[in-house]
Design a protein around this motif. Structure first.
Motif, PDB file in Angstrom:
ATOM      1  N   ASP A  12       1.344  -1.273   0.474  1.00  0.00           N
ATOM      2  CA  ASP A  12       0.222  -0.147   0.215  1.00  0.00           C
ATOM      3  C   ASP A  12       0.740   0.984   0.286  1.00  0.00           C
ATOM      4  N   TYR A  15       2.154   2.020  -3.379  1.00  0.00           N
ATOM      5  CA  TYR A  15       1.435   2.104  -4.234  1.00  0.00           C
ATOM      6  C   TYR A  15       1.389   3.650  -3.908  1.00  0.00           C
ATOM      7  N   LYS A  19       1.502   6.428  -7.461  1.00  0.00           N
ATOM      8  CA  LYS A  19       0.445   6.375  -8.209  1.00  0.00           C
ATOM      9  C   LYS A  19       0.541   7.683  -9.326  1.00  0.00           C
ATOM     10  N   ASP A  57      -9.190   5.712 -14.114  1.00  0.00           N
ATOM     11  CA  ASP A  57      -9.994   6.006 -13.133  1.00  0.00           C
ATOM     12  C   ASP A  57     -10.314   5.788 -11.791  1.00  0.00           C
ATOM     13  N   GLU A  58      -9.422   6.485 -11.448  1.00  0.00           N
ATOM     14  CA  GLU A  58      -9.314   5.877  -9.537  1.00  0.00           C
ATOM     15  C   GLU A  58     -11.073   5.682  -8.938  1.00  0.00           C
ATOM     16  N   THR A  59     -11.495   6.404  -9.133  1.00  0.00           N
ATOM     17  CA  THR A  59     -12.312   5.008  -8.376  1.00  0.00           C
ATOM     18  C   THR A  59     -13.157   4.313  -8.381  1.00  0.00           C
ATOM     19  N   ASN A  60     -12.617   3.462  -9.283  1.00  0.00           N
ATOM     20  CA  ASN A  60     -12.602   2.011  -9.594  1.00  0.00           C
ATOM     21  C   ASN A  60     -11.204   1.505  -9.154  1.00  0.00           C
ATOM     22  N   ASN A  61     -10.584   1.874  -8.888  1.00  0.00           N
ATOM     23  CA  ASN A  61      -9.308   0.968  -8.050  1.00  0.00           C
ATOM     24  C   ASN A  61      -8.465   0.435  -8.776  1.00  0.00           C
ATOM     25  N   SER A  62      -8.420   0.507 -10.228  1.00  0.00           N
ATOM     26  CA  SER A  62      -8.053  -0.313 -11.010  1.00  0.00           C
ATOM     27  C   SER A  62      -6.315  -0.506 -11.000  1.00  0.00           C
ATOM     28  N   LYS A  64      -3.970   0.639  -8.725  1.00  0.00           N
ATOM     29  CA  LYS A  64      -4.251   0.541  -7.434  1.00  0.00           C
ATOM     30  C   LYS A  64      -4.273  -1.327  -6.983  1.00  0.00           C
ATOM     31  N   ASN A  65      -5.325  -1.445  -8.140  1.00  0.00           N
ATOM     32  CA  ASN A  65      -5.070  -2.892  -8.236  1.00  0.00           C
ATOM     33  C   ASN A  65      -4.051  -4.261  -8.509  1.00  0.00           C
ATOM     34  N   ASN A  68      -1.162  -3.463  -6.783  1.00  0.00           N
ATOM     35  CA  ASN A  68      -0.947  -4.286  -5.646  1.00  0.00           C
ATOM     36  C   ASN A  68      -1.137  -5.166  -5.795  1.00  0.00           C
TER      37      ASN A  68
END
Length: 314
Positions: A12, A15, A19, A57-62, A64-65, A68
């Motif tokens: 985390d 990221y 990011k 699109d940060e709202t879907n956490n793609s 980050k996924n 991570n």
């Protein structure tokens, strides 16, 4: 050869550290619809544009996924790439070229603070071989461990910043003639984060019991792998390298034959003024760390533990 411990708080933090740079360049590429390579336009394909739009699109956490991805999910992700998204991993395809530009050139090579990353993991020896230290002392020093992309960044550029794809390693294992660009998908290699302690097990064999001077350097002791993952032996040359470490096995055999461990254990257990735990006594008897979770702390600890247990020293 030795497991790395999964720490999701480290991933985390990683990221958060990468990011902004990735999103900045990703947005620039989407806006332009292309990149420049050798002064020639390389245009986004519809499929890659859709993929990058989702990551942006940060709202879907793609994103980050992706950064991570767990070690197990990395395996599934690579399998999907090889079966359904060949243009992303074809090093001659424009999709691969654009992904390299975003995640490798601007993300990993320019954006990743490698000293911070290495120190965050806190591993002292190379997980591929457990033969070499990978210490680093300062962000300004040039002497640093390697960071291997377990799935190579040339073929899998979108994994160039994925935390569990970045393996701290020594120059011998990540250098010429070893890991390099070898693809684990092809070579059947196992990510150190997925290794079990018993995936590799070292043993010894005495070929000549009439050893006159065992410390002379001329040994009839053979060190070999009782358990192993064949791809690792091939890529990292582990079989041949560990055969060269027979002198460590000799010293452990001498300790066993002299009843060293029993006498020393009794002495340390009864020593006045100092209190030693069982693992600390084992460590002093072995001359190396004795707990599996501490194998990363000193070179050859895996060899010492496996043969030490085999000899009854610990």
């Amino acid at each position: 050869m030795i497991p790395l411990q999964i720490n999701n708080s480290f991933s985390d933090a990683h990221y958060l550290a990468v990011k902004d740079d990735v999103l900045h360049h990703l947005n620039r590429v989407l806006t332009a619809g292309k990149i420049k390579k050798n002064k020639v336009d390389v245009n986004l394909s519809p499929g890659l544009r859709a993929y990058l739009t989702t990551l942006n699109d940060e709202t879907n956490n793609s994103l980050k996924n992706l950064i991570n991805l767990s070690p197990n999910n990395l395996v599934d992700f690579v399998d999907d790439l090889n079966t359904t998204l060949s243009s992303f991993i074809d090093t001659n395809h424009d999709d691969n070229t654009i992904l390299k530009n975003i995640f490798v050139s601007h993300g990993y090579e320019k954006g990743l603070k490698k000293w911070d990353f290495i120190n965050r993991i806190k591993v002292n020896t190379c997980p591929y071989c457990n033969r070499n230290y990978i210490y680093t002392t300062s962000r300004n020093k040039k002497i640093k461990p390697e960071i291997d992309h377990f799935y190579p960044k040339s073929k899998y550029p979108q994994l160039a910043l994925s935390y569990f794809n970045l393996i701290p390693s020594c120059k011998s294992c990540n250098g010429f003639g070893a890991k390099e660009e070898n693809d684990p998908f092809v070579k059947n290699l196992k990510n150190p984060y997925l290794l079990n302690y018993n995936d590799f097990e070292l043993s010894h064999k005495i070929k000549n019991i009439a050893i006159v001077n065992p410390l002379s350097g001329k040994s009839d002791i053979e060190v070999f792998f009782k358990n192993s993952i064949p791809g690792h032996l091939e890529v990292f040359n582990l079989k041949e390298l560990y055969e060269l470490h027979h002198d460590h096995a000799i010293e452990l055999i001498i300790k066993r034959n002299l009843k060293y461990s029993q006498k020393y254990r009794e002495y340390l257990s009864s020593y006045k003024g100092l209190k030693f735990s069982k693992s600390e006594i084992d460590r002093m008897i072995l001359g190396n760390y004795a707990l599996e979770k501490e194998q990363h702390k000193r070179p050859l600890s895996k060899l010492y533990q496996d043969i030490g247990k085999e000899l009854g020293l610990i």
